[in-house]
Design an enzyme around this catalytic site. Structure first.
Site, PDB file in Angstrom:
ATOM      1  N   LYS A  73     -31.128 -34.929 -21.715  1.00 31.49           N
ATOM      2  CA  LYS A  73     -31.323 -36.148 -22.198  1.00 31.49           C
ATOM      3  C   LYS A  73     -31.004 -37.046 -21.191  1.00 31.49           C
ATOM      4  O   LYS A  73     -31.750 -38.151 -21.232  1.00 31.49           O
ATOM      5  CB  LYS A  73     -30.158 -36.417 -23.373  1.00 31.49           C
ATOM      6  CG  LYS A  73     -30.277 -37.497 -24.150  1.00 31.49           C
ATOM      7  CD  LYS A  73     -29.542 -37.560 -25.489  1.00 31.49           C
ATOM      8  CE  LYS A  73     -28.006 -37.352 -25.251  1.00 31.49           C
ATOM      9  NZ  LYS A  73     -27.319 -36.161 -24.594  1.00 31.49           N
ATOM     10  N   THR A  75     -31.373 -37.144 -17.936  1.00 35.28           N
ATOM     11  CA  THR A  75     -32.555 -36.861 -17.039  1.00 35.28           C
ATOM     12  C   THR A  75     -33.879 -37.535 -17.413  1.00 35.28           C
ATOM     13  O   THR A  75     -34.627 -38.232 -16.973  1.00 35.28           O
ATOM     14  CB  THR A  75     -32.942 -35.272 -16.612  1.00 35.28           C
ATOM     15  OG1 THR A  75     -31.774 -34.702 -16.245  1.00 35.28           O
ATOM     16  CG2 THR A  75     -34.201 -35.076 -16.002  1.00 35.28           C
ATOM     17  N   ARG A  96     -23.686 -44.032 -19.737  1.00 34.51           N
ATOM     18  CA  ARG A  96     -22.375 -43.833 -19.789  1.00 34.51           C
ATOM     19  C   ARG A  96     -21.858 -43.212 -18.577  1.00 34.51           C
ATOM     20  O   ARG A  96     -22.930 -42.607 -17.750  1.00 34.51           O
ATOM     21  CB  ARG A  96     -21.891 -42.725 -20.843  1.00 34.51           C
ATOM     22  CG  ARG A  96     -22.036 -43.167 -22.294  1.00 34.51           C
ATOM     23  CD  ARG A  96     -21.883 -42.160 -23.290  1.00 34.51           C
ATOM     24  NE  ARG A  96     -22.571 -41.090 -23.051  1.00 34.51           N
ATOM     25  CZ  ARG A  96     -22.412 -39.930 -23.511  1.00 34.51           C
ATOM     26  NH1 ARG A  96     -21.207 -39.509 -24.207  1.00 34.51           N
ATOM     27  NH2 ARG A  96     -23.190 -38.796 -23.332  1.00 34.51           N
ATOM     28  N   LYS A 107     -19.697 -28.258 -17.925  1.00 34.50           N
ATOM     29  CA  LYS A 107     -21.086 -28.958 -18.293  1.00 34.50           C
ATOM     30  C   LYS A 107     -21.693 -29.663 -16.769  1.00 34.50           C
ATOM     31  O   LYS A 107     -22.865 -29.578 -16.683  1.00 34.50           O
ATOM     32  CB  LYS A 107     -20.820 -30.259 -19.097  1.00 34.50           C
ATOM     33  CG  LYS A 107     -22.054 -31.025 -19.409  1.00 34.50           C
ATOM     34  CD  LYS A 107     -21.755 -31.823 -20.773  1.00 34.50           C
ATOM     35  CE  LYS A 107     -23.053 -32.481 -21.092  1.00 34.50           C
ATOM     36  NZ  LYS A 107     -23.600 -33.581 -20.123  1.00 34.50           N
ATOM     37  N   ALA A 275     -19.325 -38.039 -27.418  1.00 34.32           N
ATOM     38  CA  ALA A 275     -19.621 -38.152 -28.776  1.00 34.32           C
ATOM     39  C   ALA A 275     -19.412 -37.153 -29.884  1.00 34.32           C
ATOM     40  O   ALA A 275     -19.576 -37.338 -30.969  1.00 34.32           O
ATOM     41  CB  ALA A 275     -21.297 -38.062 -28.839  1.00 34.32           C
ATOM     42  N   PHE A 303     -24.910 -36.097 -26.770  1.00 33.88           N
ATOM     43  CA  PHE A 303     -25.291 -35.001 -27.416  1.00 33.88           C
ATOM     44  C   PHE A 303     -26.388 -35.001 -28.494  1.00 33.88           C
ATOM     45  O   PHE A 303     -27.248 -36.033 -28.267  1.00 33.88           O
ATOM     46  CB  PHE A 303     -23.846 -34.431 -28.335  1.00 33.88           C
ATOM     47  CG  PHE A 303     -22.843 -33.825 -27.497  1.00 33.88           C
ATOM     48  CD1 PHE A 303     -23.004 -32.874 -26.522  1.00 33.88           C
ATOM     49  CD2 PHE A 303     -21.553 -34.662 -27.649  1.00 33.88           C
ATOM     50  CE1 PHE A 303     -22.087 -32.358 -25.817  1.00 33.88           C
ATOM     51  CE2 PHE A 303     -20.453 -33.884 -26.522  1.00 33.88           C
ATOM     52  CZ  PHE A 303     -20.694 -33.074 -25.717  1.00 33.88           C
ATOM     53  N   PHE A 384     -40.393 -27.182 -18.925  1.00 32.84           N
ATOM     54  CA  PHE A 384     -40.084 -26.228 -18.148  1.00 32.84           C
ATOM     55  C   PHE A 384     -41.330 -25.141 -17.496  1.00 32.84           C
ATOM     56  O   PHE A 384     -42.137 -24.937 -18.296  1.00 32.84           O
ATOM     57  CB  PHE A 384     -39.006 -25.148 -18.669  1.00 32.84           C
ATOM     58  CG  PHE A 384     -37.667 -25.670 -18.802  1.00 32.84           C
ATOM     59  CD1 PHE A 384     -36.785 -25.339 -17.866  1.00 32.84           C
ATOM     60  CD2 PHE A 384     -37.293 -26.863 -19.648  1.00 32.84           C
ATOM     61  CE1 PHE A 384     -35.367 -25.703 -17.923  1.00 32.84           C
ATOM     62  CE2 PHE A 384     -35.886 -26.977 -19.561  1.00 32.84           C
ATOM     63  CZ  PHE A 384     -34.983 -26.631 -18.583  1.00 32.84           C
ATOM     64  N   TRP A 412     -38.026 -34.175 -14.351  1.00 38.15           N
ATOM     65  CA  TRP A 412     -37.228 -33.315 -13.534  1.00 38.15           C
ATOM     66  C   TRP A 412     -37.751 -32.902 -11.897  1.00 38.15           C
ATOM     67  O   TRP A 412     -37.304 -33.242 -11.084  1.00 38.15           O
ATOM     68  CB  TRP A 412     -36.686 -32.362 -14.124  1.00 38.15           C
ATOM     69  CG  TRP A 412     -35.636 -31.470 -13.326  1.00 38.15           C
ATOM     70  CD1 TRP A 412     -34.478 -31.578 -13.339  1.00 38.15           C
ATOM     71  CD2 TRP A 412     -35.808 -30.339 -12.164  1.00 38.15           C
ATOM     72  NE1 TRP A 412     -33.655 -30.709 -12.669  1.00 38.15           N
ATOM     73  CE2 TRP A 412     -34.869 -29.941 -11.832  1.00 38.15           C
ATOM     74  CE3 TRP A 412     -37.090 -30.010 -11.798  1.00 38.15           C
ATOM     75  CZ2 TRP A 412     -34.626 -29.094 -10.897  1.00 38.15           C
ATOM     76  CZ3 TRP A 412     -36.903 -28.883 -11.025  1.00 38.15           C
ATOM     77  CH2 TRP A 412     -35.684 -28.555 -10.334  1.00 38.15           C
TER      78      TRP A 412
END
Length: 559
Positions: A73, A75, A96, A107, A275, A303, A384, A412
Site C-alpha cells: 500500500k 509503495t 504516516r 513488519k 489502524a 491496513f 509480481f 516497485w
C-alpha cells in the site's frame, strides 16, 4: 536476477536539498525549518496564510485485508505520486510516520519499497525529527502528574483503582503490558496496577493527528479523561492543569515533516497511529497543508479498507471536513490466492481456483467503497513477476462486473514510470461525480447502533455482542454524555471478522466487543474486539537482529 534491497536503493539515490523540494512545492523558504539537508518541518502559519485558497483533489490509497504475502500500500502510494508527477501534475504525498515497534519487530520499515520510496528512509524509519519521542513524553508527563496528584493528597478524590491513563513507549514490549508500580514505600508513590501501550496507540497520538492547530491541540488534550473519582465522575487532563505543559512538548512536533520520494516528489510524513488499535491516518494538518499547495494529494490509511479506510472516512474526514475524490484499493494476486487457501510457499504457481476463492475479499472492499461510501474506485494490482496473464485477467473481469477498472502497478520495479497507468485512471476518477456518505451518522444514534453499522455494513457481520466489561462501560459512557461521537474499532487486521483465522470474505459471524473506552480528546469511543492488544510483542526472530551499523555510521538490514 539479483534485486537490491530497499535500503540499498535508497542509499544509492541522490536526493535534492530540502529547500529545492520546498520550492518545487511552492513553499516559501520562510516557512521551512531545516533538520539537516534532506528533511524539514513546515511552519503551521502556512495554513493560516493559505486560508481561503482552493484545495486540491484528495486521493485515498487503501488495500485488501493484509496477508503474509504482502500488498504494498505505501509503495503504491509513493509510486502513484511519482506517476502523477511524471504526468506533469502538481502532487504532494501525505503519509504516516513509521513506529519503531514494527521496524524492530516483524513488519519492517514503512517508507515504501523498491524504486517507490520516500527518503531519507533510515531517518524516517528511526528517530526522524523526534515527533514520536515528543508524543511519548507528553503522554508520560500526564501519567506522572496524575500519580503525583494522588501522592500529594488527592484533592480531586481520584480512585486509584479507576485510573484509565496508561504510560507508553514506542517499542513492542509485551513485558510492559501489565505492571505494578509505586512500590518501595510511601515516599515512592502509591502502589497500583498500571500498564504501557505502544506510543502509536496512545490517545495523545490520536489527538496529535486530529488537531487542526496548536489551540485545538491544547483544548483536545484538556478534554482527555485520565481517571474517575470515588463518586464515578471523570477526571480530565485539564483538571490536573496538564494541558499547557503537554502542548509545550508537542508544539514543534505538530509542524508537518517535509521529505521527498526517490523521484523528488514532495512528501509530508507526519503522525502515525496504528489502524488496528487506533484510527490509522496521518495528521490533519499535514493533509490540509498538502491540499493547499497541490492539485492532487495522495494519502493512505493503515491496513485493509475495513480498518484504515473506514476510520479515515468515518472519523478523520468527518472531523476535518475532508471529501476524497477517488479511492485506490491495492491488491496482489499472491495475497488473493492466500485468501483462497493457497499455501505461502506455493504462491509462484498459477492457481485460478484459489484466486477465485480469494477474490471476494477484494470485491467486498471495493463494494464497500462504492456502495457504502459512494466513492469512485480503481483497483491497483501490485505486480509480481510470477503473476500470470490468466490470473490478472480474472481479477480484471471480476472488478469490471462491479463497474470498477483495474490498473497494473509496477512501481516497485519501475518507480513513477510503472505508476502512470494508475495515475491516469486516478485523474479520470477525480473528475467523476460522487456523493460521499459516511457508514453511520453520529447524531441520533446510540453507541451500539454505530458499532453495529460498522460491523454489519463494512465487516458484513451478522450481529454484535458486548461481553465482559463492555455493557457496564456502555452505560457509563452514555451517562457522561458520549453517545453521539464516532466509534474507533480496535480489531485484528487479518480478517473482516474479529478472528484472524477467518480469511477471504467470511459470512455468518458475530463481532465480540469486550471493552469500550472513551478517547475524549480525540473525540471518539474505542471499541476493543476479539483479542486485540494495545501493546504488541516481538516475534521469535525480531527484525532488529538483522539491523547493523558499520564504522562510518552506514545502516544495513533496515528492510
Amino acid at each position: 536476477m539479483t534485486f537490491k534491497s530497499d535500503i540499498e536503493i535508497a542509499q544509492e539515490s541522490t536526493p535534492l536539498h530540502i529547500q529545492e523540494i520546498a520550492k518545487h512545492a511552492g513553499i516559501d523558504e520562510g516557512y521551512v525549518e531545516q533538520y539537516g539537508n534532506y528533511k524539514a518541518k513546515i511552519d503551521l502559519k502556512l495554513l493560516s496564510d493559505r486560508e481561503g485558497e482552493p484545495d486540491g483533489k484528495l486521493i485515498l490509497v487503501t488495500a485488501i485485508t493484509p496477508t503474509p504475502a504482502g500488498e504494498g500500500k505505501t509503495t503504491t502510494s509513493v509510486g502513484l505520486s511519482d506517476g502523477l508527477h511524471a504526468l506533469g501534475k502538481n502532487v504532494v504525498l501525505a503519509l504516516r510516520e513509521p513506529s519503531l515497534g514494527p521496524v524492530f519487530g516483524v513488519k519492517g520499515g514503512a517508507a515504501g519499497g523498491g524504486y517507490a520510496q520516500v527518503v531519507p528512509m533510515e531517518d524516517i524509519n528511526l528517530h526522524f525529527t523526534g515527533d514520536f519521542h515528543a508524543i511519548g513524553a507528553a503522554n508520560n508527563l500526564l501519567a506522572a502528574l496524575l500519580d503525583n496528584h494522588i501522592q500529594q493528597g488527592n484533592a480531586l478524590g481520584i480512585d486509584p483503582k479507576a485510573v484509565v491513563w496508561r504510560r507508553c513507549i514506542d517499542m513492542n514490549d509485551r513485558q510492559l503490558r501489565n505492571v505494578v508500580d509505586g512500590l518501595g514505600g510511601a515516599a515512592n508513590g502509591s502502589p497500583r496496577e498500571d500498564g504501557f501501550d505502544i506510543t502509536v496507540a496512545s490517545e495523545i497520538m490520536a489527538v496529535f493527528c486530529l488537531a487542526s492547530s496548536i489551540t485545538d491541540l491544547k483544548e483536545r488534550i484538556g478534554r482527555i479523561i485520565v481517571a474517575y473519582t470515588f463518586d464515578g465522575a471523570p477526571v480530565t487532563a485539564a483538571d490536573l492543569k496538564a494541558q499547557g505543559a503537554m502542548t509545550a512538548l508537542l508544539k514543534d512536533a505538530l509542524k508537518p515533516n517535509l521529505v521527498q520520494t526517490l523521484e523528488h516528489t514532495p512528501a509530508f510524513v507526519h503522525g502515525g497511529p496504528f489502524a488496528n488499535i487506533a484510527h490509522g491516518c496521518n495528521s490533519v494538518v499535514a493533509t490540509r497543508m498538502a491540499l493547499k499547495i497541490s492539485d492532487y494529494c495522495v494519502t493512505e490509511a493503515g491496513f485493509g479498507a475495513d480498518l484504515g479506510a473506514e476510520k479515515f472516512l468515518d472519523i478523520k474526514c468527518r472531523m476535518a471536513g475532508l471529501v476524497p475524490s477517488a479511492v485506490v484499493v491495492v491488491a496482489t494476486v499472491r495475497a488473493l490466492k492466500m485468501h483462497g487457501g493457497h499455501a505461502k510457499d506455493q504462491l509462484a504457481q498459477e492457481d485460478l481456483e484459489a484466486l477465485e476463492r480469494g477474490l471476494p475479499n477484494l470485491l467486498q472492499h471495493v463494494a464497500n467503497m462504492t456502495e457504502v461510501y459512494k466513492l469512485p474506485v480503481v483497483v491497483a494490482i501490485n505486480a509480481f513477476p510470477a503473476d500470470t496473464e490468466a490470473e490478472l485477467r480474472l481479477v480484471e473481469e471480476k472488478c469490471r462486473e462491479l463497474g470498477v477498472n483495474v490498473a497494473l502497478s509496477e512501481v516497485w520495479e519501475k518507480g513513477g514510470a510503472g505508476g502512470i497507468a494508475l495515475a491516469e485512471e486516478v485523474v479520470r476518477l477525480c473528475e467523476q461525480p460522487s456523493t460521499f456518505e459516511y457508514s453511520y451518522e453520529t447524531r441520533g444514534t446510540t453507541i451500539t447502533e454505530k458499532i453495529e453499522a460498522i460491523a454489519k455494513r463494512v465487516y458484513h457481520a451478522d450481529a454484535v455482542e458486548l461481553v465482559g466489561n463492555a455493557p457496564a462501560q456502555l452505560t457509563q459512557l452514555e451517562k457522561i454524555g458520549f453517545s453521539e461521537v464516532p466509534v474507533c474499532m480496535a480489531k485484528t487486521q487479518y480478517s473482516f471478522s474479529d478472528d484472524p483465522a477467518k480469511l477471504g470474505a467470511p459470512k455468518g459471524f458475530r463481532v465480540t466487543v469486550r471493552n469500550l473506552k472513551v478517547s475524549a480528546g480525540a473525540g471518539f469511543i474505542v471499541a476493543l474486539t476479539g483479542e486485540i492488544m494495545t501493546m504488541p510483542g516481538l516475534p521469535k526472530v525480531p527484525a532488529a537482529e538483522k539491523i547493523d551499523t558499520d564504522a562510518t555510521g552506514k545502516i544495513s538490514g533496515l528492510f
